[in-house]
Design an enzyme around this catalytic site. Structure first.
Site, PDB file in Angstrom:
ATOM      1  N   ARG A  21    -127.366-134.151 -39.345  1.00 41.41           N
ATOM      2  CA  ARG A  21    -127.956-134.441 -38.035  1.00 41.41           C
ATOM      3  C   ARG A  21    -128.068-135.958 -37.892  1.00 41.41           C
ATOM      4  O   ARG A  21    -128.394-136.660 -38.846  1.00 41.41           O
ATOM      5  CB  ARG A  21    -129.349-133.830 -37.914  1.00 41.41           C
ATOM      6  N   HIS A  77    -118.811-133.942 -33.875  1.00 39.78           N
ATOM      7  CA  HIS A  77    -119.604-132.768 -34.285  1.00 39.78           C
ATOM      8  C   HIS A  77    -118.698-131.542 -34.482  1.00 39.78           C
ATOM      9  O   HIS A  77    -118.926-130.483 -33.890  1.00 39.78           O
ATOM     10  CB  HIS A  77    -120.717-132.467 -33.274  1.00 39.78           C
TER      11      HIS A  77
HETATM   12  N1  LIG Z   1    -121.853-130.919 -38.187  1.00 44.80           N
HETATM   13  C1  LIG Z   1    -121.707-129.618 -38.133  1.00 44.80           C
HETATM   14  O1  LIG Z   1    -120.669-129.122 -37.670  1.00 44.80           O
HETATM   15  C2  LIG Z   1    -122.796-128.734 -38.656  1.00 44.80           C
HETATM   16  C3  LIG Z   1    -122.560-127.365 -38.753  1.00 44.80           C
HETATM   17  C4  LIG Z   1    -123.560-126.549 -39.272  1.00 44.80           C
HETATM   18  C5  LIG Z   1    -124.772-127.080 -39.688  1.00 44.80           C
HETATM   19  N2  LIG Z   1    -124.973-128.422 -39.575  1.00 44.80           N
HETATM   20  C6  LIG Z   1    -126.246-128.981 -40.039  1.00 44.80           C
HETATM   21  O2  LIG Z   1    -126.288-128.932 -41.464  1.00 44.80           O
HETATM   22  C7  LIG Z   1    -127.644-129.004 -41.888  1.00 44.80           C
HETATM   23  C8  LIG Z   1    -127.894-128.112 -43.112  1.00 44.80           C
HETATM   24  O3  LIG Z   1    -127.624-126.742 -42.805  1.00 44.80           O
HETATM   25  P1  LIG Z   1    -127.921-125.583 -43.864  1.00 44.80           P
HETATM   26  O4  LIG Z   1    -127.472-124.327 -43.241  1.00 44.80           O
HETATM   27  O5  LIG Z   1    -127.403-125.941 -45.205  1.00 44.80           O
HETATM   28  O6  LIG Z   1    -129.521-125.651 -43.897  1.00 44.80           O
HETATM   29  P2  LIG Z   1    -130.523-124.950 -44.963  1.00 44.80           P
HETATM   30  O7  LIG Z   1    -129.867-123.785 -45.627  1.00 44.80           O
HETATM   31  O8  LIG Z   1    -131.783-124.717 -44.225  1.00 44.80           O
HETATM   32  O9  LIG Z   1    -130.737-126.073 -46.066  1.00 44.80           O
HETATM   33  C9  LIG Z   1    -131.468-127.221 -45.800  1.00 44.80           C
HETATM   34  C10 LIG Z   1    -131.631-128.016 -47.078  1.00 44.80           C
HETATM   35  O10 LIG Z   1    -132.374-129.209 -46.766  1.00 44.80           O
HETATM   36  C11 LIG Z   1    -133.473-129.285 -47.674  1.00 44.80           C
HETATM   37  N3  LIG Z   1    -134.621-129.975 -47.076  1.00 44.80           N
HETATM   38  C12 LIG Z   1    -135.294-129.670 -45.944  1.00 44.80           C
HETATM   39  N4  LIG Z   1    -136.343-130.488 -45.776  1.00 44.80           N
HETATM   40  C13 LIG Z   1    -136.333-131.336 -46.830  1.00 44.80           C
HETATM   41  C14 LIG Z   1    -137.178-132.388 -47.242  1.00 44.80           C
HETATM   42  N5  LIG Z   1    -138.264-132.743 -46.524  1.00 44.80           N
HETATM   43  N6  LIG Z   1    -136.887-133.026 -48.398  1.00 44.80           N
HETATM   44  C15 LIG Z   1    -135.818-132.665 -49.141  1.00 44.80           C
HETATM   45  N7  LIG Z   1    -134.965-131.661 -48.811  1.00 44.80           N
HETATM   46  C16 LIG Z   1    -135.233-130.997 -47.676  1.00 44.80           C
HETATM   47  C17 LIG Z   1    -133.815-127.854 -47.998  1.00 44.80           C
HETATM   48  O11 LIG Z   1    -134.616-127.817 -49.162  1.00 44.80           O
HETATM   49  P3  LIG Z   1    -135.018-126.400 -49.843  1.00 44.80           P
HETATM   50  O12 LIG Z   1    -133.754-125.984 -50.576  1.00 44.80           O
HETATM   51  O13 LIG Z   1    -136.122-126.745 -50.732  1.00 44.80           O
HETATM   52  O14 LIG Z   1    -135.355-125.481 -48.710  1.00 44.80           O
HETATM   53  C18 LIG Z   1    -132.422-127.252 -48.151  1.00 44.80           C
HETATM   54  O15 LIG Z   1    -131.898-127.508 -49.432  1.00 44.80           O
HETATM   55  C19 LIG Z   1    -128.466-128.643 -40.652  1.00 44.80           C
HETATM   56  O16 LIG Z   1    -129.031-129.817 -40.107  1.00 44.80           O
HETATM   57  C20 LIG Z   1    -127.455-128.139 -39.681  1.00 44.80           C
HETATM   58  O17 LIG Z   1    -127.822-128.316 -38.359  1.00 44.80           O
HETATM   59  C21 LIG Z   1    -124.027-129.252 -39.069  1.00 44.80           C
END
Ligand SMILES: NC(=O)c1ccc[n+]([C@@H]2O[C@H](COP(=O)([O-])OP(=O)(O)OC[C@H]3O[C@@H](n4cnc5c(N)ncnc54)[C@H](OP(=O)(O)O)[C@@H]3O)[C@@H](O)[C@H]2O)c1
Length: 313
Positions: free
Chosen positions: A228, A276
């Site tokens: 993000r 994106h």
């Molecule tokens: N560019 C694109 O095309 C695209 C596509 C899809 C998604 N995204 C983005 O990719 C990102 C990740 O997606 P995801 O599905 O992997 O999310 P997710 O499964 O919710 O994983 C999020 C990770 O971030 C960690 N996290 C959250 N808050 C934190 C903090 N305060 N300190 C340290 N670590 C923290 C979480 O820790 P825990 O393991 O402890 O919960 C988890 O490991 C999202 O922002 C999403 O919008 C982008």
């Protein structure tokens, strides 16, 4: 014997998304054995499930008194998370096809910088034979070890990179040196040569890459951000690129999207911009996830991928 009741699924999405996903969602519900009517214009009081893109098409969820869940077809739900009318269970999209695509995007961009492709392939003159170090000698840090970050970290580890990862809660992933919480961030970043952001935006993660944290990686390190835009302090990033503290930034997400034409990232020689597209939700695999959640709702089972509103993702 009475016919099984069909469920009413409101599908709220921009026209092109609606037309692309509607047949797949209907087919997936049928395959899951759930009789359903899926439409964009149901009477609010009849709606059993809301399938939606969280981009403000629905602002008031209180008009759906019997809706059992709001099921996002986007992975990121930050735009809707704080809507006070959205009190029903909220599930985000965790799409195996999207995960696969993200692994491909991240691996490709890490290898671009690791191998030094720009130097070796794009130069039109010279004969600059600089061999890259082996992946096992390159520290790569994954900020976020969730559905996407965890899969990408493990793919990079399988290529022998020396992978560190950072998450909110302690994690144990084979082949990854894991750090957690605010105290773990400095160790995760120290000496890293490639940093990838796959965190959600929350009050804790906004500007996680700032003037201080960008001073911790190895000189000339590369930042790759498909997470993000708000994870990075834009001005600090540009200052770090200009000073040479960072060598390059590959950015797929931005604070304002589409990225304005006059944004300094667009013309910066050390920035690669993509619109994106790191990994879009795939129609068939995500429709199956939606159908499975509706099947679960009807069977009285727990929904998958519920958002933890307190944690903010
Ligand atoms: N560019 C694109 O095309 C695209 C596509 C899809 C998604 N995204 C983005 O990719 C990102 C990740 O997606 P995801 O599905 O992997 O999310 P997710 O499964 O919710 O994983 C999020 C990770 O971030 C960690 N996290 C959250 N808050 C934190 C903090 N305060 N300190 C340290 N670590 C923290 C979480 O820790 P825990 O393991 O402890 O919960 C988890 O490991 C999202 O922002 C999403 O919008 C982008």
């Amino acid at each position: 014997m009475s016919a099984r009741r069909h469920v009413n699924v409101l599908f709220s999405a921009p026209k092109a998304t609606y037309e692309e996903f509607h047949p797949a969602i209907c087919a997936a519900l049928q395959a899951a054995g759930v009789p359903a009517r899926v439409a964009g214009d149901l009477a609010p009081e009849e709606v059993d499930y809301i399938v939606f893109t969280p981009n403000d098409l629905i602002s008031d969820f209180s008009v759906f008194p019997r809706a059992r869940a709001a099921l996002s077809i986007w992975a990121g739900v930050d735009k809707v998370l704080h809507n006070p009318t959205l009190t029903m269970p909220l599930a985000r999209m965790v799409d195996p096809g999207q995960r696969e695509g993200m692994v491909e995007f991240v691996t490709a961009h890490v290898l671009r910088h690791h191998i030094g492709m720009d130097r070796h392939i794009l130069s039109s003159s010279g004969w600059d034979q600089v061999a890259p170090k082996l992946a096992r000698h390159r520290k790569v840090t994954m900020l976020g070890l969730g559905e996407l970050g965890g899969a990408c970290a493990q793919a990079l580890s399988a290529l022998n990179f020396y992978v560190h990862g950072w998450s909110r809660r302690p994690r144990a992933l084979e082949g990854i040196t894991c750090h957690a919480g605010p105290d773990g961030l400095e160790a995760a970043l120290a000496g890293a040569e490639i940093i990838i952001c796959l965190l959600p935006t929350t009050p804790e993660t906004e500007n996680v890459l700032n003037a201080h944290t960008l001073s911790l990686p190895a000189a000339g390190a590369v930042v790759i951000n498909p997470g993000r835009g708000a994870l990075i302090d834009d001005a600090a990033l540009i200052a770090a690129l200009d000073s040479g503290a960072l060598g390059h930034a590959t950015l797929d997400t931005f604070r304002v999207e589409p990225l304005p034409e006059d944004h300094p990232f667009r013309a910066h020689p050390k920035v690669t911009v993509s619109p994106h597209v790191a990994s879009l939700v795939r129609v068939d695999t995500s429709a199956a996830v939606i159908a499975e959640n509706i099947r679960r709702g009807e069977a009285g089972e727990a929904f998958l991928h519920l958002v933890n509103r307190q944690a903010g993702y």
